[in-house]
Design a protein around this motif. Sequence first.
Motif, PDB file in Angstrom:
ATOM      1  N   TYR A  64      -3.407  -9.850  14.490  1.00 34.91           N
ATOM      2  CA  TYR A  64      -3.350  -8.952  13.594  1.00 34.91           C
ATOM      3  C   TYR A  64      -4.042  -8.677  12.497  1.00 34.91           C
ATOM      4  O   TYR A  64      -3.663  -8.228  11.648  1.00 34.91           O
ATOM      5  N   LEU A  65      -3.303 -10.373  11.353  1.00 36.14           N
ATOM      6  CA  LEU A  65      -3.648 -10.500  10.038  1.00 36.14           C
ATOM      7  C   LEU A  65      -4.376 -11.159   9.813  1.00 36.14           C
ATOM      8  O   LEU A  65      -4.417 -11.874   8.666  1.00 36.14           O
ATOM      9  N   LYS A  66      -5.741 -11.928  10.713  1.00 39.23           N
ATOM     10  CA  LYS A  66      -6.395 -13.033  10.602  1.00 39.23           C
ATOM     11  C   LYS A  66      -7.830 -11.791  10.152  1.00 39.23           C
ATOM     12  O   LYS A  66      -7.711 -10.759  10.025  1.00 39.23           O
ATOM     13  N   PRO A  67      -8.642 -13.129   9.063  1.00 39.60           N
ATOM     14  CA  PRO A  67      -9.681 -12.002   8.719  1.00 39.60           C
ATOM     15  C   PRO A  67     -10.144 -11.329   9.421  1.00 39.60           C
ATOM     16  O   PRO A  67     -11.103 -10.699   8.747  1.00 39.60           O
TER      17      PRO A  67
ATOM     18  N   THR B 208       6.246   8.270  -5.235  1.00 42.43           N
ATOM     19  CA  THR B 208       7.457   6.519  -5.304  1.00 42.43           C
ATOM     20  C   THR B 208       7.941   5.899  -4.570  1.00 42.43           C
ATOM     21  O   THR B 208       8.281   4.977  -4.537  1.00 42.43           O
ATOM     22  N   LEU B 209       8.363   7.613  -3.974  1.00 43.67           N
ATOM     23  CA  LEU B 209       9.817   6.955  -3.035  1.00 43.67           C
ATOM     24  C   LEU B 209       9.003   6.201  -1.715  1.00 43.67           C
ATOM     25  O   LEU B 209       8.961   4.704  -1.065  1.00 43.67           O
ATOM     26  N   ARG B 210       7.508   6.697  -1.438  1.00 39.93           N
ATOM     27  CA  ARG B 210       6.461   6.102  -0.470  1.00 39.93           C
ATOM     28  C   ARG B 210       6.517   4.253  -0.412  1.00 39.93           C
ATOM     29  O   ARG B 210       5.549   4.365  -0.100  1.00 39.93           O
ATOM     30  N   GLY B 211       5.613   5.064  -2.025  1.00 41.07           N
ATOM     31  CA  GLY B 211       4.934   3.897  -2.991  1.00 41.07           C
ATOM     32  C   GLY B 211       6.222   2.819  -2.810  1.00 41.07           C
ATOM     33  O   GLY B 211       5.507   1.083  -2.479  1.00 41.07           O
ATOM     34  N   GLY B 212       7.213   2.718  -2.921  1.00 41.40           N
ATOM     35  CA  GLY B 212       8.111   1.841  -3.040  1.00 41.40           C
ATOM     36  C   GLY B 212       8.862   0.701  -1.648  1.00 41.40           C
ATOM     37  O   GLY B 212       9.016   0.203  -1.011  1.00 41.40           O
ATOM     38  N   ALA B 213       8.901   1.526  -0.618  1.00 37.79           N
ATOM     39  CA  ALA B 213       8.215   1.506   0.838  1.00 37.79           C
ATOM     40  C   ALA B 213       7.078   0.501   1.433  1.00 37.79           C
ATOM     41  O   ALA B 213       7.310  -0.561   1.964  1.00 37.79           O
ATOM     42  N   VAL B 214       6.329   0.943   0.240  1.00 39.13           N
ATOM     43  CA  VAL B 214       5.273   0.816   1.150  1.00 39.13           C
ATOM     44  C   VAL B 214       4.880  -1.277   1.026  1.00 39.13           C
ATOM     45  O   VAL B 214       4.881  -2.082   0.988  1.00 39.13           O
ATOM     46  N   ARG B 215       5.681  -1.087  -0.672  1.00 32.28           N
ATOM     47  CA  ARG B 215       5.890  -2.547  -0.745  1.00 32.28           C
ATOM     48  C   ARG B 215       6.545  -3.020  -0.553  1.00 32.28           C
ATOM     49  O   ARG B 215       6.268  -4.418  -0.392  1.00 32.28           O
ATOM     50  N   ALA B 216       7.862  -2.468  -0.395  1.00 34.14           N
ATOM     51  CA  ALA B 216       8.913  -3.466   0.697  1.00 34.14           C
ATOM     52  C   ALA B 216       8.859  -3.764   1.967  1.00 34.14           C
ATOM     53  O   ALA B 216       9.126  -5.404   1.957  1.00 34.14           O
ATOM     54  N   LEU B 217       7.285  -3.439   2.512  1.00 32.38           N
ATOM     55  CA  LEU B 217       7.131  -4.024   3.983  1.00 32.38           C
ATOM     56  C   LEU B 217       6.540  -5.223   3.788  1.00 32.38           C
ATOM     57  O   LEU B 217       6.053  -6.212   4.925  1.00 32.38           O
ATOM     58  N   ALA B 218       5.943  -6.044   2.481  1.00 35.00           N
ATOM     59  CA  ALA B 218       5.079  -7.085   2.003  1.00 35.00           C
ATOM     60  C   ALA B 218       6.224  -7.822   2.584  1.00 35.00           C
ATOM     61  O   ALA B 218       5.978  -9.383   3.012  1.00 35.00           O
TER      62      ALA B 218
ATOM     63  N   ASN C 228      -2.302  -7.543   2.715  1.00 40.09           N
ATOM     64  CA  ASN C 228      -3.113  -9.091   1.914  1.00 40.09           C
ATOM     65  C   ASN C 228      -1.742  -9.620   1.823  1.00 40.09           C
ATOM     66  O   ASN C 228      -1.710 -10.880   2.505  1.00 40.09           O
ATOM     67  N   SER C 229      -0.102  -8.987   1.398  1.00 42.75           N
ATOM     68  CA  SER C 229       0.390 -10.437   1.170  1.00 42.75           C
ATOM     69  C   SER C 229       0.714 -10.983   2.672  1.00 42.75           C
ATOM     70  O   SER C 229       2.154 -12.138   2.716  1.00 42.75           O
ATOM     71  N   LEU C 230       1.125  -9.501   3.463  1.00 43.12           N
ATOM     72  CA  LEU C 230       1.321 -10.357   4.788  1.00 43.12           C
ATOM     73  C   LEU C 230       0.532 -11.659   5.436  1.00 43.12           C
ATOM     74  O   LEU C 230       1.386 -12.027   6.387  1.00 43.12           O
ATOM     75  N   ALA C 231      -0.729 -11.034   5.218  1.00 44.17           N
ATOM     76  CA  ALA C 231      -1.576 -12.203   6.118  1.00 44.17           C
ATOM     77  C   ALA C 231      -1.876 -13.828   5.072  1.00 44.17           C
ATOM     78  O   ALA C 231      -1.672 -14.498   5.872  1.00 44.17           O
ATOM     79  N   GLU C 232      -1.379 -13.954   3.859  1.00 46.86           N
ATOM     80  CA  GLU C 232      -1.254 -14.277   3.549  1.00 46.86           C
ATOM     81  C   GLU C 232       0.069 -15.861   3.635  1.00 46.86           C
ATOM     82  O   GLU C 232       0.268 -16.935   3.845  1.00 46.86           O
ATOM     83  N   LYS C 233       0.721 -14.524   3.920  1.00 47.03           N
ATOM     84  CA  LYS C 233       2.300 -15.412   4.798  1.00 47.03           C
ATOM     85  C   LYS C 233       2.322 -15.400   6.095  1.00 47.03           C
ATOM     86  O   LYS C 233       2.466 -16.613   6.211  1.00 47.03           O
ATOM     87  N   ALA C 234       1.363 -14.515   6.750  1.00 51.49           N
ATOM     88  CA  ALA C 234       1.455 -15.449   8.497  1.00 51.49           C
ATOM     89  C   ALA C 234       0.093 -16.558   7.844  1.00 51.49           C
ATOM     90  O   ALA C 234       0.240 -17.340   9.664  1.00 51.49           O
TER      91      ALA C 234
END
Length: 840
Positions: free
Chosen positions: A686-689, A628-638, A674-680
Amino acid sequence: MSYQYGFLEDDEEMQPIEDYPDDYRNESQSIQVSAIRPSFNPPSARIPAASYSSLPSATSADHILNKVLEQDLSINSPSRRKRLKMLQIPKSREESPSTTKGNTDRLTAKKFKNYHEEANPFAEKALKLKESFDSCKEFQEMHDLAADDKVLRFSGSLSSPNSQKKLAGLQGIHEAIERQEISLSVKDKVLAEVFAVLEKWDEYDTDIIECSLDVIGSIGAHKTSINNIPLLASILIHDETTDTPSIHQAAFACLSRLGPAGIEALIKIASKDYAYLQVWVLERLVLTNTIQRHIIVPALVQDALSPNSSVRLQAIAALNRMYSVVWEGGAMPVLLQLIDEGIVDRQLLACTIRACGQPGEQALIRMLKTNPIAKVRMAAAGALCWRVPSRPKQLDIHLVNENIRYQLMPGSMCRYIGPIGPVVLQDDQEAVLELNVNDFLSSLQRWIRSESPQEVFPFLSQFQVNNETTLDDKAEISIPVVRALAGSLRDEFEGVRETSAYALGFIGLPEAADAIDSLIRLLRDQSAQVRTMAAWAIGRLGSVAFKAGPALLSLLRDSYWKVRTAACISLASAGPNIANSAIPILYKILRDGSINRNTVAETIVRLGPIGEKLLIDMLNKEPNANATLRGGAVRALAFANVFSSNIDFVVEALFNLVNDNMPSIRKEVLLTLNSLAEKAKLQVTYLKPRMLLPLFFKFLKDPTKEVRDASTTGIVSSGPQGQLMLIEAMTKDDSPVVRAQAIRGLGIIGPSAFRSLLLGLHDPHHSVRKASADMINEFSVEEICGEFWEKNSQRQSMKCAVREILKLPYALQQNTANLLRELLDILESEGRTEETEENQ
């Protein structure tokens, strides 16, 4: 009052719930008011002698109007045959009411976006008029003349045989009227020339007649214009076969702007038994500001005083959607009386008062400061944060011929159909006010003979229509509103304090920034609900929240979980300025879980690069930590800043985590990328298709469905390149799992992928065929036909493909088979129609 909280990824919102009885939640705003010319008093309802000394008496006006209505209307008219035909229309003829959206009142036209002027030729024909004016050399050489002399030159051109010169003169007169550069003596001469043109209106171009009528209307109530009402009425009268609709609309607009006598003329014309014309005139009358304030608002106020609670509520809901016309119609005292009595939803009443513009704002501020009833103060605070739109959309007003199907109070004529809640909470829902034609016409007739609204609506004991108009220019929150709400944060009743904090948070930047000190003091309130709302409101004030940093950090250990959560979210608004002191505390809380870990991790990331690095280090150094801790951290990086130099480290860390043993972590990594790519938006290498698509494609084969779905989402979001990848996977991959997953991705794209999905019905594996059928069943035949309507070659190939599929040995789902047969019938019938047309 207490509030529910929904902590969203990008925008945290709190919505109030009813812990306090009869409670409210609202929004509001203040508007600047411009001084506008006085509106019309009711005809014969006393015209001030000082203001209208040049007007004829009511008796002479009646005589003039009766004369025009009783005379042979074909005299001086080019449309004799049409007039005679109109007069022969049988009384029993019924007309279908239309929903005319025209409005001939200029002030209302400026305020309501669904009400436009029926006749505004100088705006609609601006380019043509400018060309005419510029081509008239003598008008270009009048710079040294006085204003009156210029206008006289312009009016003299109206007798010219040259149409271009007439238009140029009308344009010059219009500009002088707009600049208020025309004196009373010159008006007489201008109107004499304009009416000389209208005497032969059938001989001139439509543009000249429309502009002439607009000039008369712009000058307003004048003795010359009043005496020529018979001529204007003859221009207005027409039937449904008219070939000059714009001229008749311009004549209506002109009459409606001539004050009481003009309105009276229109009402008397509508009273005649011309079936088409009656409906035509009434539809336009009902949309004018004058009729709304003198007839419709009083009718609704009478219903608002009904002993029937349902009728009261519907009437207030209708008034709520009429904005400043409610104040102009004199309804404010009744609304204030009802909100004190509490017999109608106070939230709805406060919102209705707020919708009145600046007068409503001032009333709510006084209520917030002085009203002894706590629930009234709460309603006022909730309504003051609403930003009243500068051009609001009023409810539609329809005329109906049938009887209104519910019990009306004596003298009432309205039925409201629409949401009962405040417009601020339901502004996307349609609302209609139906008026019975006969009742409306009867009210108009009584009105032009009456001294006051009480004679039209007998259950109104005291009612005074205002003679001023508010014009809402801006949708900003005023300084007095913010100060009043900040002052009410000290109210003795906690519901008022909480609602005021909510209102300030809802207002947000930039206006509410000045209330930051008052909100910081409220963080020490004894009520947990109030502390929660104060913390949330501070978070809505952006970087100004930095001033509240120490107080918010202390609330992270509050005994009430909602307070802790709101404080944590608000710290994110403070930004990097508070990162050094906040991150160590937040990291400790992230580990112990005293606040939702997703919320804490997101706040850490929003505090800037320091927070991003902290979470990356934790993910790299503690691979076996709590899922749960690691999943929350990964989600937050979005929520990382994709345009900072630190984004490379974030993406690298995510790529390293993508092969994690835990499926939940793999899924979150893919979704975050995917979220970071949409924002970029293709601006980060590194976030291009081309960098992400191979990674997403790899996980189409993941053994866990949630991971496959996450990778499919990433591929679909990559656009055309992703669609080609899905088609290739569906047709070439050896794994039926991958082929089925690719089909699900194509289904997400929509009907445009329908032809590709047909290929999936040929697949030898039953799971792939089922996936394809499931996706096809998500579409309707109408959606598919609409998508390929202009793609003739694709429709032909699709027809062949559908025929082939229906002959396959595989059994189709019944729904899929029915859809394909219906589609094939449509495509074949189109083909037969095209062949017939070619043969002809």
